[in-house]
Enzyme design. Sequence first.
Site, PDB file in Angstrom:
ATOM      1  CB  THR A 328      -0.966   0.012   1.207  1.00 36.06           C
ATOM      2  OG1 THR A 328      -1.736   1.219   1.179  1.00 36.06           O
ATOM      3  CG2 THR A 328      -0.226  -0.076   2.528  1.00 36.06           C
ATOM      4  CG  HIS A 380       4.939 -11.118  16.932  1.00 38.59           C
ATOM      5  ND1 HIS A 380       5.938 -12.003  16.601  1.00 38.59           N
ATOM      6  CD2 HIS A 380       5.515 -10.210  17.774  1.00 38.59           C
ATOM      7  CE1 HIS A 380       7.053 -11.652  17.202  1.00 38.59           C
ATOM      8  NE2 HIS A 380       6.829 -10.563  17.923  1.00 38.59           N
TER       9      HIS A 380
END
Length: 409
Positions: A328, A380
């Site tokens: 993006t 994560h």
Amino acid sequence: MSSIEILVPDLPESVADATVATWHKKPGDQVERDEVLVEIETDKVVLEVPAADSGVLESILEEEGATVLSKQLLGRIKLSDSTGIPAEVKETTESAPAKRQTASLEEESHNVLTPAVRRLIAEHDLNSANIKGSGVGGRITRDDVEKYIKNQSTASENRSIKQQNDASTTTSSTSSHRSEKRVPMTRLRKRIAERLLEAKNNTAMLTTFNEVNMKPVFDLRKHYGESFEKRHGVRLGFMSFYVKAVVEALKRYPEVNASIDGEDVLYHSYFDISIAVSTPRGLVTPVLRDADALSMAEIEKRIKELAVKGRDGKLTVEELTGGNFTITNGGVFGSLMSTPIINPPQSAILGMHAIKDRPMAVDGKIEILPMMYLALSYDHRLIDGRESVSFLVTIKDMLEDPARLLLDI
């Protein structure tokens, strides 16, 4: 006179229903074959429904904002006859002489007025053709004139009151500056909101940052930009460099190119890159498939094509489905730094930002260089800090020394 149905097109398998977004015609309007009548909005794409044949839009059964299903009836078109003239128009044309004859007779009856009626009409400056007569042969009587004057007076008072109310409302609104407008969310905007909340609630999202010196890329574009455009017919932009650097980094760190599927990790051996594109209807992420097999010119052409289709609402479900990693570029709007949100079920997203001249220490000296912040948001649960930071450093190295992209080092 026969008519045909206007139906909702077949919706993609992953789409349960849709919303009627915009009707481009209203009942009674003439329509031509293949002319777009209505747009149907799903949570992924906008589908255009064209006219199957020429005719007149007879009816609309589902108004804008209505929720519809595949093959549901939206309205009907009354077909034209063999001459190509709709029935209503033909009837009007054929009856025109009769109407003219009737009008002539009515005009003749209006001309036969008594002196009292003629004087009353003259005093109030009226047009006798506008007054409906109730006398013999449709002649206008004194009562007809007085009734007409009374009706005109009442209508004038009503218009005056409405104008005063409108002026009062406008003044109140202008003086307060506290107007509000409630607009329903589009299906696409609802879906974007759902996916963003899904990413925030269902992933252990973390963002790491780095900065990159864009001067080598600037110099390369300045040196070869004109030749590149002449040869390939497209400008050498920044996105092709970003995509190439990302693909190389994904090859080195396959966890970033993977996704979590239940209790399994799904590793992808291909490189489909989602490119975030801002459109009038909201943010979409069309997919650049097999980006590793594309040249820089092919990447630039494909991204331009996807951006244009996104702006015009022409993206297909296939072009929006899939993708292993997202890029993006908020820098095109002036963003200096951000924390992009993962595009599920992907595991990471790279945010590019505005390129700004900033003082940097180079070999013990201060230099003004075009610098850009990179932001990598990742899940994560799958990607550890070592992989995420190393992935971002790889992209930084590739952009600061583009020759690495050719030498694979």
